[in-house]
Design an enzyme around this catalytic site. Structure first.
Site, PDB file in Angstrom:
ATOM      1  CG  ASN A   1      -1.319   1.244   1.491  1.00 45.05           C
ATOM      2  OD1 ASN A   1      -2.731   2.216   0.943  1.00 45.05           O
ATOM      3  ND2 ASN A   1      -0.738   1.834   2.810  1.00 45.05           N
TER       4      ASN A   1
ATOM      5  CE1 TYR B   1      -0.152   8.315  -6.771  1.00 47.35           C
ATOM      6  CE2 TYR B   1      -1.840   8.715  -8.439  1.00 47.35           C
ATOM      7  CZ  TYR B   1      -0.952   8.186  -7.159  1.00 47.35           C
ATOM      8  OH  TYR B   1      -1.940   7.141  -6.613  1.00 47.35           O
TER       9      TYR B   1
ATOM     10  CE  LYS C   1       0.151   4.679  -7.387  1.00 47.79           C
ATOM     11  NZ  LYS C   1      -0.078   3.574  -6.249  1.00 47.79           N
TER      12      LYS C   1
ATOM     13  CB  THR D   1      -4.913   9.857   1.684  1.00 46.46           C
ATOM     14  OG1 THR D   1      -4.728  10.443   1.015  1.00 46.46           O
ATOM     15  CG2 THR D   1      -6.334   8.810   2.026  1.00 46.46           C
TER      16      THR D   1
END
Length: 239
Positions: free
Chosen positions: A85, A162, A166, A197
Site C-alpha cells: 500500500n 505518479y 502506477k 488522505t
C-alpha cells in the site's frame, strides 16, 4: 504456527493502509502494521482492534525490508496476505519539460522499486494460496491516457512521476502474477478511487474505509479467485 491468516500491510499507520489493516484485523487475521516511523506505528497499533503488531518497514530501505522479512519468518513462519500500500505522489512539477527527473526517481523508489523490494523479500514466506495486493490507481491506466477524448481523467495534466509509476506498478503486478501462478498465489492490482488522505491533502473524495474495501476484497479471495487483474470498487479497470 498460528492458525490465523497472517497479513502484512505496508504504509499502514494512516489513511487507506490503516483502514485496510483495520478491516483485515476485524476479519480475524493477524495483521502486521508496516510503517517506518516508530511513534506513528505504535499509535496505529494502539488504535486498532484485534491481533495487530507493528513492524518497522521503510520500503526504500533495504535493511528494514530484510529485517521485516526475518521478523515475519521468526514470529509467524509464513505470510498469507501482502498488501503493498505504501506510496507517494511526489513533489511538483512532474510535467514534461520542467526538469522532472529527480521527482520521478523519488516516486519510483517508493511506488515501484519499494513494491518489488518488499515482494522479493517476502516471496519465500508466501504460503500456498496467498494473496498479494498492490494498491495502484486508475491514473496509471494506459487505456485512459491514450483515449482520444482523454478518458475519464481528461482533466489531468501530462505528468511523468505518479501516473507513470502506477502504470509500471500494474506491469509489476502482471509479472508477479505470472511468476506465482503455479504456486496458487493470487496477485492483483486495485484502485481505491479518489480518497481523502494525506496524499492529496484531504481534498475531497471518499473516506479511507470505502477506499480500502476493494483491497480487502482482493486480500480475502478464495483459492479459486482471479489473478493478474486491475480492479476498482466498480469493477475491472482498463490496463
Amino acid at each position: 504456527m498460528s492458525e490465523k491468516e497472517i497479513a502484512l500491510v505496508t504504509g499502514a499507520n494512516k489513511g487507506i493502509g490503516f483502514a485496510i489493516a483495520d478491516q483485515l484485523a476485524r476479519r480475524g487475521m493477524t495483521v502486521l502494521v508496516g510503517a517506518r516511523d516508530r511513534a506513528r506505528r505504535a499509535d496505529a497499533v494502539a488504535r486498532l482492534t484485534g491481533d495487530v503488531h507493528g513492524v518497522e518497514l521503510d520500503v526504500t530501505d533495504h535493511g528494514t525490508v530484510e529485517r521485516a522479512a526475518k521478523e515475519v519468518e521468526t514470529r509467524f513462519g509464513r505470510l498469507d496476505v501482502l498488501v503493498n500500500n505504501a506510496g507517494i505522489v511526489g513533489e511538483l512539477p512532474q510535467t514534461p519539460g520542467a526538469d522532472p527527473l529527480p521527482g520521478v526517481r523519488q516516486v519510483f523508489e517508493v511506488n515501484v522499486f519499494g513494491v518489488i523490494a518488499v515482494t522479493e523479500a517476502m516471496l519465500p514466506l508466501l504460503a500456498p494460496g496467498a494473496r498479494v495486493v498492490n494498491v495502484s490507481s486508475s491514473v496509471g491506466s494506459l487505456a485512459d491516457m491514450t483515449a482520444r477524448d482523454g478518458g475519464h481523467l481528461a482533466e489531468l495534466p501530462a505528468l511523468l512521476a505518479y501516473p507513470v509509476s502506477k502504470t509500471a506498478l500494474n506491469a509489476v503486478t502482471a509479472q508477479y502474477a505470472k511468476y506465482l501462478r503455479d504456486r496458487g498465489i493470487l496477485v492483483n492490482a486495485v484502485c481505491p478511487g479518489y480518497v481523502a488522505t494525506d496524499l492529496n491533502g484531504h481534498d475531497g473524495g471518499r473516506g479511507p474505509d470505502q477506499g480500502a474495501a476493494i483491497a480487502v476484497a482482493m486480500a480475502t479471495l478464495g483459492q479459486d479467485g482471479p489473478t493478474a487483474t486491475f480492479t476498482s470498487e466498480d469493477g475491472p479497470v482498463p490496463w
